[in-house]
Design an enzyme around this catalytic site. Structure first.
Site, PDB file in Angstrom:
ATOM      1  N   PHE A 161      -2.184   3.563  48.912  1.00  0.00           N
ATOM      2  CA  PHE A 161      -3.012   4.481  49.696  1.00  0.00           C
ATOM      3  C   PHE A 161      -4.260   3.852  50.040  1.00  0.00           C
ATOM      4  O   PHE A 161      -4.678   3.841  51.077  1.00  0.00           O
ATOM      5  CB  PHE A 161      -3.272   5.497  48.850  1.00  0.00           C
ATOM      6  CG  PHE A 161      -4.329   6.635  49.347  1.00  0.00           C
ATOM      7  CD1 PHE A 161      -3.623   7.914  50.250  1.00  0.00           C
ATOM      8  CD2 PHE A 161      -5.703   6.540  49.244  1.00  0.00           C
ATOM      9  CE1 PHE A 161      -4.552   8.765  50.692  1.00  0.00           C
ATOM     10  CE2 PHE A 161      -6.402   7.701  50.158  1.00  0.00           C
ATOM     11  CZ  PHE A 161      -5.905   8.503  51.077  1.00  0.00           C
ATOM     12  N   ASP A 210     -13.985   0.536  36.251  1.00  0.00           N
ATOM     13  CA  ASP A 210     -12.831   1.392  35.994  1.00  0.00           C
ATOM     14  C   ASP A 210     -13.505   2.994  35.950  1.00  0.00           C
ATOM     15  O   ASP A 210     -14.502   3.232  35.634  1.00  0.00           O
ATOM     16  CB  ASP A 210     -12.445   1.134  34.382  1.00  0.00           C
ATOM     17  CG  ASP A 210     -11.064   1.510  34.046  1.00  0.00           C
ATOM     18  OD1 ASP A 210     -10.920   2.679  34.418  1.00  0.00           O
ATOM     19  OD2 ASP A 210     -10.426   0.859  33.251  1.00  0.00           O
ATOM     20  N   LYS A 220       4.155  16.226  41.190  1.00  0.00           N
ATOM     21  CA  LYS A 220       4.716  16.323  39.459  1.00  0.00           C
ATOM     22  C   LYS A 220       3.578  17.138  38.744  1.00  0.00           C
ATOM     23  O   LYS A 220       3.868  17.165  37.709  1.00  0.00           O
ATOM     24  CB  LYS A 220       4.802  14.991  38.992  1.00  0.00           C
ATOM     25  CG  LYS A 220       5.802  14.091  39.590  1.00  0.00           C
ATOM     26  CD  LYS A 220       5.956  12.489  39.569  1.00  0.00           C
ATOM     27  CE  LYS A 220       7.093  12.071  40.234  1.00  0.00           C
ATOM     28  NZ  LYS A 220       7.031  12.211  41.529  1.00  0.00           N
ATOM     29  N   VAL A 255       6.782   7.277  51.247  1.00  0.00           N
ATOM     30  CA  VAL A 255       7.810   6.216  51.620  1.00  0.00           C
ATOM     31  C   VAL A 255       7.472   4.878  51.407  1.00  0.00           C
ATOM     32  O   VAL A 255       6.395   4.499  51.911  1.00  0.00           O
ATOM     33  CB  VAL A 255       8.283   6.409  53.142  1.00  0.00           C
ATOM     34  CG1 VAL A 255       9.560   5.396  53.772  1.00  0.00           C
ATOM     35  CG2 VAL A 255       8.883   7.744  53.557  1.00  0.00           C
TER      36      VAL A 255
END
Length: 330
Positions: free
Chosen positions: A16, A64, A130, A172
């Site tokens: 992304f 992080d 999800k 995809v």
């Protein structure tokens, strides 16, 4: 709206982040575009493609999302944040549950608190199908993350920081998707299918990025944007990629669904439909003003948005066309 602004992408070295960086640099003139991630090698590779010499706005920060102190430093002067950092591999999250919670849940909390403290204007967090009625830890952590970002608007209080969530389906050719696996298996003449009845939502990386960027224009804070995208059958995908290959059924994997869901029937009462997308409005009484500002056409009370009940499908010919032009992200 991105011209002259500072944008930060967490997890920016992923699939992304690469595409988002490419599209922002192509279509806008940001003051700074910060890639925030913890992998120095991936940053090195990305900086070869998007160098600060060719693109003076580029910055690369090692950090992080678990490290709030580093986030505080990175968020200084930032206008917009795209939160793409996550542990997203289902098996890895199941085997390392504490680590998944630290990154996906506590990391989200750090993003919210730091954005408010730093005066970031808008934050969009990436979600997943999800997260709806989750059956695995990854989905459960993303559901928790979605709830945190919606509630972040309450934590901002009278401040100017706004938080929204963008939810879409399988991308995809992204890292970890089934397409690279099928490409490798095609050489053996056999493609493995977990269940021939399985369906999935299907979107391209470019469409997903554009949907997120459009969200910054549309958002009022507290909503979950759900992209309208087609569904596909896993057997059709396998046939499109390996028409001469045998399909071997190996059984559904732990934590895997037969069909994916992006809007449940319980969210239908708070969902409005727009051209090309849905919006799940915040249902807390403290955010009625934001919910009223969103507008849209209310969906039916029994509405659900699942990959098997979708009205839009990609057929085998469409899959062949899409896969033939695809640049697989390895």
């Amino acid at each position: 709206m991105f011209n002259g602004k500072t944008i930060l992408i967490t997890g920016g070295t992923g699939s992304f982040g690469h595409k988002c960086t490419e599209m922002i640099l192509k279509n806008y003139s940001p003051k700074r575009l910060i890639i925030y991630s913890r992998d120095e090698y991936k940053q090195y590779e990305m900086s070869r493609r998007f160098s600060d010499k060719e693109f003076p706005c580029m910055r690369y920060f090692i950090g992080d999302v678990r490290d709030k102190e580093r986030l505080c430093r990175a968020f200084r002067g930032v206008d917009f944040v795209i939160h793409a950092a996550a542990m997203k591999q289902v098996p890895a999250s199941e085997y390392n549950p504490f680590e998944a919670i630290k990154t996906n849940v506590l990391g989200a909390q750090n993003i919210i608190n730091t954005a408010i403290d730093a005066g970031v204007k808008k934050v969009i967090a990436l979600s997943t199908d999800k997260a709806v009625s989750p059956v695995n830890l990854y989905g459960a952590t993303k559901l928790c993350s979605d709830k945190l970002f919606v509630a972040g608007n309450l934590y901002a209080g009278s401040g100017d920081t706004k938080f929204s969530v963008v939810r879409y389906g399988n991308v995809v050719g992204s890292r970890g998707s089934v397409i690279p696996l099928f490409l490798k298996q095609r050489e053996t003449g056999t493609l493995t299918i977990t269940d021939p009845r399985m369906t999935r939502f299907w979107t391209t990386l470019e469409d997903a990025v554009q949907f997120v960027l459009d969200g910054f224009e549309r958002m009022v804070g507290g909503e979950i944007f759900v992209q309208k995208i087609p569904s596909m059958k896993i057997t059709d995908l396998a046939k499109a990629m390996g028409p001469e290959c045998e399909q071997k059924v190996i059984g559904i994997r732990p934590g895997e669904k037969l069909h994916e869901m992006m809007i449940s029937i319980d969210d239908a009462r708070n969902t409005s439909e727009f051209d090309g997308y849905y919006v799940i409005k915040p249902d807390t009484g403290f955010m009625t003003k934001q919910a009223d500002m969103i507008g849209g056409e209310p969906v039916a009370e029994d509405f659900v948005y699942t990959s098997d009940s979708n009205v839009d499908w990609v057929d085998e010919e469409g899959l062949i066309e899409m896969v033939s032009t695809l640049k697989i992200d390895k």
